[in-house]
Write a protein that holds these residues in place. Structure first.
Motif, short mmCIF file in Angstrom:
data_model
loop_
_atom_site.label_atom_id
_atom_site.label_comp_id
_atom_site.label_asym_id
_atom_site.label_seq_id
_atom_site.Cartn_x
_atom_site.Cartn_y
_atom_site.Cartn_z
N GLU A 109 40.07 109.46 -37.18
CA GLU A 109 40.02 110.42 -38.27
C GLU A 109 39.40 109.77 -39.49
O GLU A 109 39.68 108.62 -39.81
N GLU A 110 38.53 110.51 -40.15
CA GLU A 110 37.89 110.03 -41.38
C GLU A 110 38.97 109.62 -42.39
O GLU A 110 39.96 110.32 -42.59
N GLY A 111 38.77 108.47 -43.04
CA GLY A 111 39.70 108.02 -44.06
C GLY A 111 40.90 107.26 -43.53
O GLY A 111 41.80 106.92 -44.29
N TYR A 112 40.91 106.98 -42.22
CA TYR A 112 42.03 106.28 -41.60
C TYR A 112 41.55 105.14 -40.71
O TYR A 112 40.44 105.18 -40.17
N PHE A 113 42.42 104.13 -40.51
CA PHE A 113 42.27 103.24 -39.37
C PHE A 113 43.50 103.45 -38.49
O PHE A 113 44.56 103.88 -38.96
N LEU A 114 43.36 103.17 -37.21
CA LEU A 114 44.45 103.39 -36.25
C LEU A 114 45.16 102.07 -35.96
O LEU A 114 44.51 101.05 -35.71
N SER A 115 46.47 102.10 -36.01
CA SER A 115 47.29 100.90 -35.83
C SER A 115 48.04 100.95 -34.51
O SER A 115 48.95 101.76 -34.32
N GLY A 116 47.63 100.10 -33.58
CA GLY A 116 48.28 100.03 -32.27
C GLY A 116 49.03 98.73 -32.09
O GLY A 116 48.98 97.84 -32.95
N GLY A 117 49.73 98.61 -30.97
CA GLY A 117 50.49 97.39 -30.68
C GLY A 117 50.16 96.87 -29.30
O GLY A 117 49.09 97.14 -28.76
N TYR A 118 51.11 96.13 -28.71
CA TYR A 118 50.94 95.69 -27.33
C TYR A 118 52.30 95.50 -26.70
O TYR A 118 53.33 95.45 -27.38
N PHE A 119 52.30 95.40 -25.37
CA PHE A 119 53.52 95.06 -24.64
C PHE A 119 53.35 93.62 -24.17
O PHE A 119 52.48 93.33 -23.36
N LYS A 120 54.17 92.73 -24.69
CA LYS A 120 54.01 91.30 -24.42
C LYS A 120 54.63 90.92 -23.08
O LYS A 120 55.79 91.22 -22.80
N LEU A 121 53.85 90.24 -22.25
CA LEU A 121 54.29 89.83 -20.92
C LEU A 121 54.71 88.37 -20.91
O LEU A 121 54.16 87.55 -21.66
N PRO A 122 55.66 88.00 -20.06
CA PRO A 122 55.98 86.58 -19.87
C PRO A 122 54.85 85.92 -19.08
O PRO A 122 54.05 86.60 -18.44
N MET A 123 54.80 84.59 -19.11
CA MET A 123 53.73 83.87 -18.43
C MET A 123 53.71 84.16 -16.92
O MET A 123 52.65 84.32 -16.31
N GLU A 124 54.89 84.24 -16.33
CA GLU A 124 54.99 84.50 -14.89
C GLU A 124 54.27 85.79 -14.52
O GLU A 124 53.45 85.82 -13.58
N THR A 125 54.55 86.85 -15.24
CA THR A 125 53.92 88.14 -14.95
C THR A 125 52.44 88.12 -15.27
O THR A 125 51.63 88.72 -14.56
N SER A 126 52.07 87.42 -16.34
CA SER A 126 50.66 87.33 -16.73
C SER A 126 49.81 86.78 -15.59
O SER A 126 48.70 87.27 -15.33
#
Length: 276
Positions: A109-126
């Protein structure tokens, strides 16, 4: 093209391969990939070349010599090389769900930036996530993740595929709508208006500092952490330095207090060249 995905990387070929696989199976294909490479070896170049035919547009590989942590500098170079007016920033350790690009385009949307996140994985799953798991999207299944080393907590709700619930959680979450380098999108002209990333900054809040200057400039932010989903692969952070972190905090506090928008150590190095 509708969007440029700017992906930062540094000598992390295995993780980058997984991330690029995630972008190769996006539901929205009208985007380019720009690799912001802060001095990786030829191995990274080989990974990038192996993906050349898997995207609608050629991959743009922006590389600079390895001279320590210079993420802001390579990001500014990547911004200038990007061919779209809309930019999505992420890291070479964040695997996007197949609707990741589509969600950013949906919410732009004009006049905005979008703020997202992440789901952090442990090393084993990575390490357990294979390229096939990414292609068939198993790695975004809550049951698959639990079977492969992820603890069963409320944080798994970040992976919801129910759009109504995602919208509600975007509204409900107390997490601040900050500029997060692993999952944020904005218009290129807004970044140029504040002169991009501050190249005097080392690791620690450099993306949020840019977001704070965008706020000062009058740009607002929307929360999409439950809509635009990505998995964060674990890794060491040998570049962390508490002294630099404290300097960054002080700089950010100064910028907020003094309503700073333009910095002279960004894309344009000469403050006299600032366009009013």
């Amino acid at each position: 093209m509708k969007l440029s995905v700017i992906i930062t990387t540094y000598n992390s070929e295995e993780w980058l391969q997984k991330v690029l696989t995630g972008y190769s199976v996006q539901t929205e294909q009208d985007f380019e990939v720009v690799i912001a490479d802060d001095g990786s070896t030829e191995k990274t170049k080989e990974v990038i070349e192996s993906f050349e035919t898997q995207f609608k547009f050629p991959i743009v590989h922006v590389w600079q010599e390895d001279n320590g942590f210079q993420k802001c500098k390579i990001l500014n170079k990547a911004i200038l090389k990007a061919n779209s007016d809309y930019l999505l920033f992420t890291d070479g350790d964040c695997i996007p769900r197949k609707d990741f690009v589509a969600q950013h385009l949906k919410h732009q949307e004009e006049g905005y930036f979008l703020s997202g996140g992440y789901f952090k994985l442990p090393m084993e799953t990575s390490h357990k996530i294979s390229l096939e798991n990414i292609k068939n999207q198993n790695c975004f299944s809550i049951s698959w993740l639990i079977k492969n080393g992820v603890s069963k907590t409320f944080k798994l709700s970040k992976l919801t595929k129910i759009s109504i619930f995602a919208s509600f959680m975007n509204w409900l979450t107390p997490t601040k709508r900050t500029f997060n380098g692993h999952n944020t999108s904005c218009f290129k002209r807004d970044l140029l208006a504040v002169n991009g990333f501050n190249e005097i900054m080392q690791y620690g809040g450099l993306d949020r500092e840019l977001g704070e200057r965008l706020f000062n400039y009058g740009i607002l932010s929307k929360q999409i952490r439950y809509s635009a989903v990505c998995l964060h692969l674990d890794h060491a952070r040998a570049y962390f330095n508490q002294e630099e972190w404290n300097k960054n905090l002080a700089l950010r506090a100064y910028n907020i207090k003094n309503n700073i928008t333009w910095i002279s150590t960004g894309i344009i190095k000469d403050a006299n060249l600032k366009k009013e």
